[in-house]
Write a protein that holds these residues in place. Structure first.
Motif, PDB file in Angstrom:
ATOM      1  N   VAL A 123      14.528   4.341  -0.597  1.00  0.00           N
ATOM      2  CA  VAL A 123      14.129   3.306   0.358  1.00  0.00           C
ATOM      3  C   VAL A 123      14.859   2.021  -0.016  1.00  0.00           C
ATOM      4  O   VAL A 123      14.826   1.593  -1.167  1.00  0.00           O
ATOM      5  CB  VAL A 123      12.607   3.073   0.343  1.00  0.00           C
ATOM      6  N   HIS A 124      15.537   1.442   0.966  1.00  0.00           N
ATOM      7  CA  HIS A 124      16.255   0.188   0.770  1.00  0.00           C
ATOM      8  C   HIS A 124      15.566  -0.896   1.598  1.00  0.00           C
ATOM      9  O   HIS A 124      15.411  -0.745   2.817  1.00  0.00           O
ATOM     10  CB  HIS A 124      17.712   0.332   1.193  1.00  0.00           C
ATOM     11  N   ILE A 125      15.154  -1.954   0.935  1.00  0.00           N
ATOM     12  CA  ILE A 125      14.497  -3.066   1.613  1.00  0.00           C
ATOM     13  C   ILE A 125      15.463  -4.239   1.575  1.00  0.00           C
ATOM     14  O   ILE A 125      15.843  -4.712   0.499  1.00  0.00           O
ATOM     15  CB  ILE A 125      13.174  -3.427   0.913  1.00  0.00           C
ATOM     16  N   GLY A 126      15.869  -4.702   2.757  1.00  0.00           N
ATOM     17  CA  GLY A 126      16.982  -5.638   2.795  1.00  0.00           C
ATOM     18  C   GLY A 126      16.698  -6.972   3.437  1.00  0.00           C
ATOM     19  O   GLY A 126      15.743  -7.149   4.193  1.00  0.00           O
ATOM     20  N   MET A 127      17.587  -7.897   3.132  1.00  0.00           N
ATOM     21  CA  MET A 127      17.547  -9.239   3.707  1.00  0.00           C
ATOM     22  C   MET A 127      18.955  -9.614   4.140  1.00  0.00           C
ATOM     23  O   MET A 127      19.872  -9.681   3.316  1.00  0.00           O
ATOM     24  CB  MET A 127      17.024 -10.248   2.688  1.00  0.00           C
ATOM     25  N   CYS A 148       7.536  -3.372  -5.129  1.00  0.00           N
ATOM     26  CA  CYS A 148       8.324  -2.166  -5.410  1.00  0.00           C
ATOM     27  C   CYS A 148       8.246  -1.727  -6.867  1.00  0.00           C
ATOM     28  O   CYS A 148       8.686  -0.622  -7.202  1.00  0.00           O
ATOM     29  CB  CYS A 148       9.778  -2.404  -5.020  1.00  0.00           C
ATOM     30  N   SER A 149       7.720  -2.581  -7.721  1.00  0.00           N
ATOM     31  CA  SER A 149       7.613  -2.216  -9.137  1.00  0.00           C
ATOM     32  C   SER A 149       6.693  -1.013  -9.342  1.00  0.00           C
ATOM     33  O   SER A 149       6.737  -0.368 -10.388  1.00  0.00           O
ATOM     34  CB  SER A 149       7.110  -3.413  -9.946  1.00  0.00           C
ATOM     35  N   ARG A 150       5.872  -0.721  -8.347  1.00  0.00           N
ATOM     36  CA  ARG A 150       4.933   0.404  -8.459  1.00  0.00           C
ATOM     37  C   ARG A 150       5.539   1.722  -7.974  1.00  0.00           C
ATOM     38  O   ARG A 150       4.879   2.759  -8.024  1.00  0.00           O
ATOM     39  CB  ARG A 150       3.663   0.102  -7.649  1.00  0.00           C
ATOM     40  N   TYR A 151       6.750   1.662  -7.474  1.00  0.00           N
ATOM     41  CA  TYR A 151       7.345   2.849  -6.865  1.00  0.00           C
ATOM     42  C   TYR A 151       8.714   3.134  -7.474  1.00  0.00           C
ATOM     43  O   TYR A 151       9.408   2.248  -7.958  1.00  0.00           O
ATOM     44  CB  TYR A 151       7.479   2.651  -5.354  1.00  0.00           C
ATOM     45  N   GLU A 152       9.101   4.401  -7.385  1.00  0.00           N
ATOM     46  CA  GLU A 152      10.399   4.828  -7.879  1.00  0.00           C
ATOM     47  C   GLU A 152      11.415   4.861  -6.739  1.00  0.00           C
ATOM     48  O   GLU A 152      11.071   5.080  -5.581  1.00  0.00           O
ATOM     49  CB  GLU A 152      10.300   6.221  -8.509  1.00  0.00           C
ATOM     50  N   ASN A 153      12.678   4.651  -7.114  1.00  0.00           N
ATOM     51  CA  ASN A 153      13.791   4.840  -6.186  1.00  0.00           C
ATOM     52  C   ASN A 153      13.697   3.925  -4.957  1.00  0.00           C
ATOM     53  O   ASN A 153      13.997   4.332  -3.846  1.00  0.00           O
ATOM     54  CB  ASN A 153      13.848   6.310  -5.742  1.00  0.00           C
ATOM     55  N   VAL A 154      13.285   2.684  -5.184  1.00  0.00           N
ATOM     56  CA  VAL A 154      13.255   1.668  -4.130  1.00  0.00           C
ATOM     57  C   VAL A 154      14.212   0.565  -4.538  1.00  0.00           C
ATOM     58  O   VAL A 154      14.171   0.081  -5.668  1.00  0.00           O
ATOM     59  CB  VAL A 154      11.842   1.086  -3.929  1.00  0.00           C
ATOM     60  N   HIS A 155      15.077   0.160  -3.628  1.00  0.00           N
ATOM     61  CA  HIS A 155      16.122  -0.797  -3.952  1.00  0.00           C
ATOM     62  C   HIS A 155      16.053  -2.004  -3.014  1.00  0.00           C
ATOM     63  O   HIS A 155      15.810  -1.852  -1.817  1.00  0.00           O
ATOM     64  CB  HIS A 155      17.505  -0.143  -3.841  1.00  0.00           C
ATOM     65  N   ILE A 156      16.298  -3.171  -3.569  1.00  0.00           N
ATOM     66  CA  ILE A 156      16.344  -4.391  -2.780  1.00  0.00           C
ATOM     67  C   ILE A 156      17.807  -4.692  -2.488  1.00  0.00           C
ATOM     68  O   ILE A 156      18.641  -4.699  -3.393  1.00  0.00           O
ATOM     69  CB  ILE A 156      15.714  -5.578  -3.539  1.00  0.00           C
ATOM     70  N   VAL A 157      18.124  -4.953  -1.230  1.00  0.00           N
ATOM     71  CA  VAL A 157      19.510  -5.211  -0.838  1.00  0.00           C
ATOM     72  C   VAL A 157      19.630  -6.557  -0.139  1.00  0.00           C
ATOM     73  O   VAL A 157      18.713  -6.992   0.555  1.00  0.00           O
ATOM     74  CB  VAL A 157      20.067  -4.112   0.087  1.00  0.00           C
ATOM     75  N   ALA A 158      20.774  -7.209  -0.340  1.00  0.00           N
ATOM     76  CA  ALA A 158      21.053  -8.477   0.328  1.00  0.00           C
ATOM     77  C   ALA A 158      22.464  -8.422   0.884  1.00  0.00           C
ATOM     78  O   ALA A 158      23.375  -7.883   0.248  1.00  0.00           O
ATOM     79  CB  ALA A 158      20.921  -9.636  -0.657  1.00  0.00           C
ATOM     80  N   ALA A 159      22.651  -8.964   2.065  1.00  0.00           N
ATOM     81  CA  ALA A 159      23.970  -8.962   2.696  1.00  0.00           C
ATOM     82  C   ALA A 159      24.155 -10.237   3.495  1.00  0.00           C
ATOM     83  O   ALA A 159      23.218 -10.736   4.117  1.00  0.00           O
ATOM     84  CB  ALA A 159      24.128  -7.746   3.617  1.00  0.00           C
TER      85      ALA A 159
END
Length: 301
Positions: A123-127, A148-159
């Motif tokens: 899962v990618h959560i982006g801004m 997201c610290s409670r979950y695995e394989n979650v990434h924060i993205v910025a563009a």
């Protein structure tokens, strides 16, 4: 997209490129509005067992039922773009949307994903960074880092935001050729004419994911094969113009940030120049993104 178009595309892709690395099941528009979307995922997987299947969504239509289908699917990656922590601003960025609904849908996805042991789905959560939401970057990173610290394989993205090769107003975007003359012409920085093949819902092929209005349309797969279109005259002419710097002012690429290299970005890449031309939001990105498990950030500039 009609299923017949999708099937023809997948069959041809699997025949020519059975080990295709990445297939993005989205273009302009919202994939979750297609009632056949989850059928498309499984059809793609049946033909391309080793391909990374990804989709980007605004998650406004990620109902409980669709969340269940997503978690039962063969999808590898699901990207969502909340863009801000301010509900009023969200409505300005994504007109008609509700940040409250998006966040609620996203949290339900994360919770169900863990309970069902499907954290293999990234899962990618982006801004997307605009002038207006830059002040919210710090809050956004801290908020989602905590969740997201409670979950695995979650990434924060910025563009960085851009003006889609001059196709949309540029007043609020960070990267616009129209608002600056400090660019030099280079072959596409993202190599799109050479490695990207985009198929629209109607079957038109363009080499560029910024080409929302299909101005670079090379042909339609209803009339010919992907291979013939990709190796055809229109595609070859575009690549030759790109390599020889013969793109014309009337061409879509002329106004694109991927064809125009910002000289400050080039300067920043040189040894010993780190921080000289740092952008306003770098202080947030550098201090907070490092603490995340993994951050995929579009190259600034």
């Amino acid at each position: 997209m009609d299923k017949s178009i999708f099937r023809k595309a997948i069959e041809e892709i699997s025949s020519e490129r059975p080990n295709l690395e990445h297939l993005g099941l989205h273009f302009f528009g919202e994939a979750l509005l297609n009632p056949q979307f989850f059928d498309f995922i499984e059809l793609a997987r049946s033909y391309l067992p080793n391909t990374y299947l990804a989709v980007s969504s605004n998650a406004s239509f990620l109902s409980s039922e669709k969340t269940d289908k997503l978690l039962n699917s063969s999808l590898d990656s699901f990207g969502i773009w909340p863009d801000t922590t301010d509900p009023r601003q969200y409505d300005q960025i994504r007109t008609g949307g509700s940040l409250e609904i998006v966040e609620s849908n996203l949290k339900e996805l994360l919770q169900k994903r863990r309970l069902r042991h499907r954290e293999d789905i990234e899962v990618h959560i982006g801004m997307i960074l605009f002038k207006d939401n830059l002040p919210f970057l710090h809050d956004f990173l801290e908020r989602w880092k905590l969740i997201c610290s409670r979950y695995e394989n979650v990434h924060i993205v910025a563009a960085e935001s851009h003006d889609w090769a001059g196709e949309v107003p540029s007043d609020n975007v960070l990267n616009s050729v129209a608002r600056s003359s400090l660019f030099i012409k280079v072959p596409c920085l993202m190599l799109m004419p050479f490695r990207n093949c985009v198929i629209s819902a109607e079957g038109y092929i363009t080499p560029c994911c910024f080409d929302g209005n299909l101005k670079l349309g090379l042909g339609n797969i209803k009339d010919d094969s992907i291979k013939n279109i990709w190796n055809g005259k229109a595609a070859s002419d575009l690549r030759e113009k790109m390599i020889t710097a013969s793109i014309l002012p009337s061409d879509l690429c002329w106004r694109c940030h991927a064809y125009n290299a910002n000289i400050f970005s080039i300067w920043r890449m040189l040894p010993g120049t780190r921080g000289i031309f740092r952008k306003p939001y770098d202080k947030y990105a550098l201090s907070h993104l490092r603490s995340l498990k993994r951050v995929s950030a579009l190259r600034k500039g």
